[in-house]
Design a protein around this motif. Structure first.
Motif, short mmCIF file in Angstrom:
data_model
loop_
_atom_site.label_atom_id
_atom_site.label_comp_id
_atom_site.label_asym_id
_atom_site.label_seq_id
_atom_site.Cartn_x
_atom_site.Cartn_y
_atom_site.Cartn_z
N ASP A 3 0.85 -1.19 0.00
CA ASP A 3 0.00 0.00 0.00
C ASP A 3 0.88 1.23 0.00
OD1 ASP A 3 -1.94 1.90 0.19
OD2 ASP A 3 -2.60 1.36 2.20
N SER A 4 1.29 1.66 -1.20
CA SER A 4 2.22 2.79 -1.30
C SER A 4 1.58 4.11 -0.87
CB SER A 4 2.78 2.89 -2.71
OG SER A 4 1.73 3.06 -3.64
N SER A 5 0.24 4.15 -0.83
CA SER A 5 -0.39 5.40 -0.40
C SER A 5 -0.21 5.62 1.11
CB SER A 5 -1.88 5.40 -0.76
OG SER A 5 -2.55 4.40 -0.03
N ALA A 6 0.19 4.58 1.82
CA ALA A 6 0.42 4.71 3.26
C ALA A 6 1.92 4.68 3.58
CB ALA A 6 -0.30 3.60 4.01
N ARG A 7 2.77 4.79 2.57
CA ARG A 7 4.21 4.69 2.74
C ARG A 7 4.72 5.77 3.68
NH1 ARG A 7 8.14 7.42 0.64
NH2 ARG A 7 10.19 6.49 0.59
N TYR A 8 5.47 5.34 4.69
CA TYR A 8 6.08 6.26 5.65
C TYR A 8 7.36 5.61 6.12
CZ TYR A 8 6.56 9.15 9.90
OH TYR A 8 7.02 9.99 10.89
N GLU A 103 -2.06 19.74 -3.10
CA GLU A 103 -1.40 18.46 -3.33
C GLU A 103 -1.62 18.03 -4.78
OE1 GLU A 103 -0.71 14.15 -1.21
OE2 GLU A 103 -2.32 15.43 -0.48
N LEU A 104 -0.54 17.57 -5.40
CA LEU A 104 -0.62 17.12 -6.79
C LEU A 104 -1.20 15.71 -6.87
CD1 LEU A 104 2.80 18.17 -8.39
CD2 LEU A 104 0.70 19.51 -8.14
N ALA A 105 -1.93 15.47 -7.94
CA ALA A 105 -2.39 14.11 -8.25
C ALA A 105 -1.19 13.30 -8.72
CB ALA A 105 -3.46 14.16 -9.34
N ASP A 106 -1.25 11.99 -8.58
CA ASP A 106 -0.13 11.13 -8.95
C ASP A 106 0.31 11.36 -10.39
OD1 ASP A 106 -0.11 10.08 -6.41
OD2 ASP A 106 -1.21 8.25 -6.96
N ALA A 107 -0.61 11.57 -11.29
CA ALA A 107 -0.28 11.76 -12.71
C ALA A 107 0.54 13.03 -12.96
CB ALA A 107 -1.57 11.80 -13.55
N GLU A 108 0.48 13.98 -12.04
CA GLU A 108 1.23 15.24 -12.17
C GLU A 108 2.63 15.17 -11.57
OE1 GLU A 108 -1.54 18.89 -11.53
OE2 GLU A 108 -2.19 17.32 -10.12
N LYS A 109 2.96 14.10 -10.89
CA LYS A 109 4.19 14.03 -10.11
C LYS A 109 5.48 13.69 -10.86
CE LYS A 109 1.82 12.73 -5.84
NZ LYS A 109 1.68 11.66 -4.84
N ALA A 142 4.70 4.78 -11.08
CA ALA A 142 4.50 3.62 -10.21
C ALA A 142 4.79 3.93 -8.75
CB ALA A 142 5.37 2.45 -10.70
N ILE A 143 5.77 4.80 -8.49
CA ILE A 143 6.10 5.12 -7.09
C ILE A 143 5.37 6.36 -6.58
CG2 ILE A 143 8.38 4.07 -7.29
CD1 ILE A 143 9.50 7.04 -7.18
N ALA A 144 4.74 7.11 -7.47
CA ALA A 144 4.12 8.39 -7.13
C ALA A 144 3.18 8.35 -5.91
CB ALA A 144 3.39 8.97 -8.33
N PRO A 145 2.35 7.32 -5.73
CA PRO A 145 1.45 7.33 -4.57
C PRO A 145 2.17 7.40 -3.23
CG PRO A 145 0.72 5.70 -6.16
CD PRO A 145 2.08 6.17 -6.62
N GLY A 146 3.41 6.94 -3.18
CA GLY A 146 4.16 6.94 -1.92
C GLY A 146 4.93 8.20 -1.64
N TYR A 147 4.86 9.18 -2.55
CA TYR A 147 5.65 10.41 -2.41
C TYR A 147 4.74 11.64 -2.58
CZ TYR A 147 9.51 7.21 -2.80
OH TYR A 147 10.38 6.18 -2.57
N PRO A 148 4.16 12.13 -1.50
CA PRO A 148 3.31 13.32 -1.59
C PRO A 148 4.09 14.52 -2.13
CG PRO A 148 3.00 12.22 0.51
CD PRO A 148 4.18 11.57 -0.14
#
Length: 155
Positions: A3-8, A103-109, A142-148
């Protein structure tokens, strides 16, 4: 990473935690004294529960005429606080600049992550698990969800 959206990323070894703490304190002290280390600022955001100011050193990226904050360690406390408040301060010495954040959407990162890695890979590369500025857009997506990533707007 399921769950990369919870990556910490929390330093797990005592040495890593001590080095990170020393580095953060050193950069924060220099930045508070008005010395920017490669674009460093002290980020101040109100706590989402306490309402008290919370501070941490950050790398302020300027790219394509916009300014960004990237969270290389993932969904940290400052990220969670900024999501709730939507505002904060960037401090350098005695100057404090109020800002709003989007906050940017993943597609913008991908473009922003690539620029961030070009500038600070030597400092934050350990948090990107082998991904660097030469990565393809697909790898960065692919990694974008884990990097706000937040776009900074003047308040």
């Amino acid at each position: 990473m399921s769950d990369s959206s919870a990556r910490y990323v929390i330093p797990t070894k005592k040495f890593d935690a001590a080095m990170l703490s020393f580095f953060n304190r050193t950069v924060a002290a220099l930045t508070r004294a008005g010395v920017s280390v490669w674009g460093s600022r002290v980020l101040a955001v109100r706590g989402r529960k306490s309402g008290e100011w919370r501070t941490t050193p950050v790398n302020l990226l300027t790219h394509g005429g916009e300014r960004y904050l990237v969270a290389p360690r993932g969904h940290t406390q400052w990220v969670r606080n900024l999501r709730v408040t939507g505002t904060g301060e960037l401090r350098l010495g005695r100057r404090a600049e109020e800002f709003g954040a989007v906050e940017l959407a993943d597609a913008e990162k991908p473009e922003v992550l690539r620029a961030y890695l070009k500038r600070w890979k030597f400092e934050v590369g350990m948090f990107f698990e082998g991904v660097d500025a030469t990565a393809s857009d697909e790898e960065l997506l692919a990694i974008a969800p884990g990097y706000p990533v937040f776009r900074i707007n003047r308040a």
